[in-house]
Design an enzyme around this catalytic site. Sequence first.
Site, PDB file in Angstrom:
ATOM      1  N   LYS A  13       0.828  -1.205   0.000  1.00  0.00           N
ATOM      2  CA  LYS A  13       0.000   0.000   0.000  1.00  0.00           C
ATOM      3  C   LYS A  13       0.866   1.261   0.000  1.00  0.00           C
ATOM      4  O   LYS A  13       0.609   2.193  -0.750  1.00  0.00           O
ATOM      5  CB  LYS A  13      -0.931   0.045   1.227  1.00  0.00           C
ATOM      6  CG  LYS A  13      -1.949  -1.075   1.288  1.00  0.00           C
ATOM      7  CD  LYS A  13      -2.963  -0.850   2.413  1.00  0.00           C
ATOM      8  CE  LYS A  13      -2.348  -0.812   3.802  1.00  0.00           C
ATOM      9  NZ  LYS A  13      -1.730  -2.064   4.233  1.00  0.00           N
ATOM     10  N   ARG A  88      -9.711   0.447   8.884  1.00  0.00           N
ATOM     11  CA  ARG A  88      -9.277  -0.916   9.160  1.00  0.00           C
ATOM     12  C   ARG A  88     -10.348  -1.711   9.889  1.00  0.00           C
ATOM     13  O   ARG A  88     -10.143  -2.898  10.157  1.00  0.00           O
ATOM     14  CB  ARG A  88      -8.015  -0.885  10.019  1.00  0.00           C
ATOM     15  CG  ARG A  88      -6.714  -1.010   9.231  1.00  0.00           C
ATOM     16  CD  ARG A  88      -5.594  -0.889  10.237  1.00  0.00           C
ATOM     17  NE  ARG A  88      -4.363  -1.514   9.912  1.00  0.00           N
ATOM     18  CZ  ARG A  88      -3.300  -0.884   9.433  1.00  0.00           C
ATOM     19  NH1 ARG A  88      -3.365   0.372   9.086  1.00  0.00           N
ATOM     20  NH2 ARG A  88      -2.166  -1.534   9.277  1.00  0.00           N
ATOM     21  N   ARG A 127      11.820  -5.982   5.155  1.00  0.00           N
ATOM     22  CA  ARG A 127      11.574  -4.577   4.793  1.00  0.00           C
ATOM     23  C   ARG A 127      12.442  -3.634   5.641  1.00  0.00           C
ATOM     24  O   ARG A 127      12.572  -3.814   6.844  1.00  0.00           O
ATOM     25  CB  ARG A 127      10.095  -4.256   5.040  1.00  0.00           C
ATOM     26  CG  ARG A 127       9.736  -2.800   4.828  1.00  0.00           C
ATOM     27  CD  ARG A 127       8.262  -2.611   4.676  1.00  0.00           C
ATOM     28  NE  ARG A 127       7.523  -2.637   5.934  1.00  0.00           N
ATOM     29  CZ  ARG A 127       6.211  -2.401   6.002  1.00  0.00           C
ATOM     30  NH1 ARG A 127       5.517  -2.160   4.908  1.00  0.00           N
ATOM     31  NH2 ARG A 127       5.589  -2.437   7.177  1.00  0.00           N
ATOM     32  N   ARG A 160      11.222  -1.508  11.111  1.00  0.00           N
ATOM     33  CA  ARG A 160      10.141  -1.084  12.000  1.00  0.00           C
ATOM     34  C   ARG A 160      10.010  -2.064  13.153  1.00  0.00           C
ATOM     35  O   ARG A 160      10.143  -3.265  12.981  1.00  0.00           O
ATOM     36  CB  ARG A 160       8.828  -1.018  11.212  1.00  0.00           C
ATOM     37  CG  ARG A 160       8.690   0.263  10.422  1.00  0.00           C
ATOM     38  CD  ARG A 160       7.525   0.259   9.501  1.00  0.00           C
ATOM     39  NE  ARG A 160       6.292  -0.261  10.094  1.00  0.00           N
ATOM     40  CZ  ARG A 160       5.098  -0.219   9.484  1.00  0.00           C
ATOM     41  NH1 ARG A 160       5.002   0.325   8.276  1.00  0.00           N
ATOM     42  NH2 ARG A 160       4.018  -0.713  10.053  1.00  0.00           N
ATOM     43  N   ARG A 171      -0.340  -9.206  13.098  1.00  0.00           N
ATOM     44  CA  ARG A 171      -0.948  -8.153  12.270  1.00  0.00           C
ATOM     45  C   ARG A 171      -1.769  -8.785  11.136  1.00  0.00           C
ATOM     46  O   ARG A 171      -2.831  -8.277  10.781  1.00  0.00           O
ATOM     47  CB  ARG A 171       0.148  -7.240  11.696  1.00  0.00           C
ATOM     48  CG  ARG A 171       0.750  -6.337  12.772  1.00  0.00           C
ATOM     49  CD  ARG A 171       2.067  -5.740  12.331  1.00  0.00           C
ATOM     50  NE  ARG A 171       1.929  -4.805  11.237  1.00  0.00           N
ATOM     51  CZ  ARG A 171       2.932  -4.465  10.421  1.00  0.00           C
ATOM     52  NH1 ARG A 171       4.129  -5.000  10.592  1.00  0.00           N
ATOM     53  NH2 ARG A 171       2.737  -3.591   9.482  1.00  0.00           N
TER      54      ARG A 171
HETATM   55  P1  AMP Z   1       0.632   0.514   9.150  1.00  0.00           P
HETATM   56  O1  AMP Z   1       1.850   1.340   8.928  1.00  0.00           O
HETATM   57  O2  AMP Z   1      -0.539   1.013   8.347  1.00  0.00           O
HETATM   58  O3  AMP Z   1       0.880  -0.970   8.958  1.00  0.00           O
HETATM   59  O4  AMP Z   1       0.198   0.709  10.685  1.00  0.00           O
HETATM   60  C1  AMP Z   1       1.074   0.336  11.730  1.00  0.00           C
HETATM   61  C2  AMP Z   1       0.273   0.149  13.020  1.00  0.00           C
HETATM   62  O5  AMP Z   1      -0.395   1.374  13.365  1.00  0.00           O
HETATM   63  C3  AMP Z   1      -0.834  -0.893  12.946  1.00  0.00           C
HETATM   64  O6  AMP Z   1      -0.369  -2.217  13.160  1.00  0.00           O
HETATM   65  C4  AMP Z   1      -1.769  -0.416  14.066  1.00  0.00           C
HETATM   66  O7  AMP Z   1      -1.244  -0.744  15.343  1.00  0.00           O
HETATM   67  C5  AMP Z   1      -1.688   1.106  13.913  1.00  0.00           C
HETATM   68  N1  AMP Z   1      -2.709   1.594  12.953  1.00  0.00           N
HETATM   69  C6  AMP Z   1      -2.495   2.164  11.732  1.00  0.00           C
HETATM   70  N2  AMP Z   1      -3.649   2.472  11.121  1.00  0.00           N
HETATM   71  C7  AMP Z   1      -4.637   2.081  11.977  1.00  0.00           C
HETATM   72  C8  AMP Z   1      -6.056   2.099  11.910  1.00  0.00           C
HETATM   73  N3  AMP Z   1      -6.709   2.594  10.842  1.00  0.00           N
HETATM   74  N4  AMP Z   1      -6.749   1.610  12.979  1.00  0.00           N
HETATM   75  C9  AMP Z   1      -6.116   1.121  14.064  1.00  0.00           C
HETATM   76  N5  AMP Z   1      -4.773   1.048  14.178  1.00  0.00           N
HETATM   77  C10 AMP Z   1      -4.028   1.527  13.148  1.00  0.00           C
END
Ligand code: AMP
Length: 214
Positions: A13, A88, A127, A160, A171
């Site tokens: 994404k 999400r 990554r 990360r 996740r």
């Molecule tokens: P990402 O970079 O989008 O994979 O997000 C990293 C982490 O941030 C996720 O594993 C969640 O803990 C938190 N997070 C990001 N976006 C959301 C969302 N829309 N709702 C809840 N938690 C989020």
Amino acid sequence: MNVILLGAPGAGKGTQAEKIIAAYGLAHVSTGDILRKAVADGTLLGLEAKRYMDAGELVPDAVVIGLVESRIAEPDAESGFILDGFPRTEAQAEALDGALSEMGERIDAVVSIDVDPRVIVERLTSRRTCKACKKIHSLIADPPADPGTCDACGGELYQRDDDTEATVRNRLDVYERATAPLIDYYRDKALLHAIDGDRPVDVVFADVRAALGV
Ligand code: AMP
């Protein structure tokens, strides 16, 4: 044009969002990036969010919805935005619909990038992200000349905290349980474009362009 990018963590994404932004000039709204910045800045929000993020769990809906509502009201989002990592959950999707209709806006397209979970575990654990320019590298698919240094800007590459194998698996479980149902939610609204994400970045992007119809 307002676009949602759906897909499991590691589906690509962020990479596709960068390309869409470069091509169409949309504002990038990444809840993951907003939350990581709050963690790095040591804000109260960051402290609260970090424990969920490190465990691979979702940050509570109310927190994330508030962040997105204020972000999409900023001036650069007026001419269109791309939501990357939001919504999400179904509660987030419904809150977004409500906020957009109050603003007289709507979602024009939802692009779902689909990748087999086995491929994702390998992708995410290899990554690396640049601290300076945020470019995403893969130690397997496009290894930088020096594994610790960004090819694009010379910045330091890091892994990360939530890209370790145990957290990645959690996740993915959370994605299947909470987020995958949104595919039907948007298919029912005739907004969904499903794209095979297990192909080279530019091939995936060609399909994304075709889906966006511009
Ligand atoms: P990402 O970079 O989008 O994979 O997000 C990293 C982490 O941030 C996720 O594993 C969640 O803990 C938190 N997070 C990001 N976006 C959301 C969302 N829309 N709702 C809840 N938690 C989020």
